[in-house]
Design an enzyme around this catalytic site. Sequence first.
Site, mmCIF file in Angstrom:
data_model
loop_
_atom_site.group_PDB
_atom_site.id
_atom_site.type_symbol
_atom_site.label_atom_id
_atom_site.label_comp_id
_atom_site.label_asym_id
_atom_site.label_seq_id
_atom_site.Cartn_x
_atom_site.Cartn_y
_atom_site.Cartn_z
ATOM 1 N NE ARG A 1 10.445 52.962 -15.984
ATOM 2 C CZ ARG A 1 10.683 51.536 -15.575
ATOM 3 N NH1 ARG A 1 12.336 52.064 -14.685
ATOM 4 N NH2 ARG A 1 11.315 50.976 -14.314
ATOM 5 C CE LYS B 1 14.445 45.259 -13.547
ATOM 6 N NZ LYS B 1 13.579 45.714 -13.621
ATOM 7 C CE1 TYR C 1 48.069 53.854 -11.054
ATOM 8 C CE2 TYR C 1 45.947 52.634 -10.582
ATOM 9 C CZ TYR C 1 46.779 52.307 -11.686
ATOM 10 O OH TYR C 1 47.376 51.631 -12.181
#
Length: 358
Positions: A131, A36, A255
């Site tokens: 699940r 998958k 940053y």
Amino acid sequence: MVITTATATIDLSALVDNFTKIKSLAPESKVLAVLKANAYGHGLERIARSLPQADAFGVARIDEALALRADGIVKPIVLLEGFFEPQNLPVLAVNNLQTIVHNEQQLNAICNAQLDRPLKVWLKIDTGMHRLGIDARDFPRYYQQLSQSKNIQQPIILMSHLGCADDNNNADTDNQVRLFEQTIAGTNNECSLANSAAIINYPESHYQWIRPGLLLYGVSPLPEENETITVNPVMTLQSSVIAIRHISAGETVGYGATWKSDKATKIGVIAIGYGDGYPRHAENGTPILLNGRRVPLVGRVSMDMITVELGINSMDKVGDVATLWGNGLAVEEIARYSTTIPYELLCNITRRVQMTLK
Ligand SMILES: *Cc1c(COP(=O)(O)O)cnc(C)c1O
């Protein structure tokens, strides 16, 4: 000067070696190789073609299964979450795709469909992960209906999934295995329970079909690298140094100016960032392999670049190739520095990354 941009090199011989090692852990079991999410970022079709030894492939979406069929793959393919709508059923039948059944909607859709040929199904039982899967108490009813349906190719396969198999001494796992055993008692069907972690930690979960994913790709599913099995990374992610900068003590990098040097040093800029799938949350100090040593990530990860500290006496040059993970630097380790898991890092590799074969 040749600059290599972000490149994932796929080592198919490592894949085959890993398959052999997995097989040696569960010699009596057939292998459903889990492909998958683009084979965990490694390239769906390429990985499928390289595993002729597998007995079946597992995917999560019908599109993944159809891509394999379009590529000429004829092996059994199993939809690990089942089909999502009744209209998919004729597509499954025509393309000879097997499906998991984990809910009432799927059961009814299959039993009521008009199909040219029967489907092979895997009945998924929820043994505690909560699940996917039918309630264990409903098992006899599902089993009976599926066993009697003309749309089902007999015998069905019985399966469940473990939620904590990466922990090798876990009461929840013991309970899941026990409930699975109790539920299937009296049947004589093939069964499947083990993912990669369970293949290593719970031999009693092997049954007739194991379902390795991560381990095939040469990555350990266990929290810390475990010595019981050594697999070799299939993917090595690399890119090049595109600038070397000198900075003084007290100067910052990147940053947000989140990292400040306490000494004069050199900074290497490497052409990879979160736009390629390198984790933005990688901490200062995350190792990168460069010219045979580990150098630390410093400052924030940008979209297209990262910055590493090389040291004032370093000899690294523009064009040198750095390894972000893979051979020599485990993706498991990078995952720990990024508060994630190797699964996420691998399948987050973006389309911009060049894929090449070793
Ligand atoms: C993804 C998946 C696997 C493979 O899990 P790994 O931890 O990668 O080995 C096995 N079974 C099912 C049902 C899955 O969804």
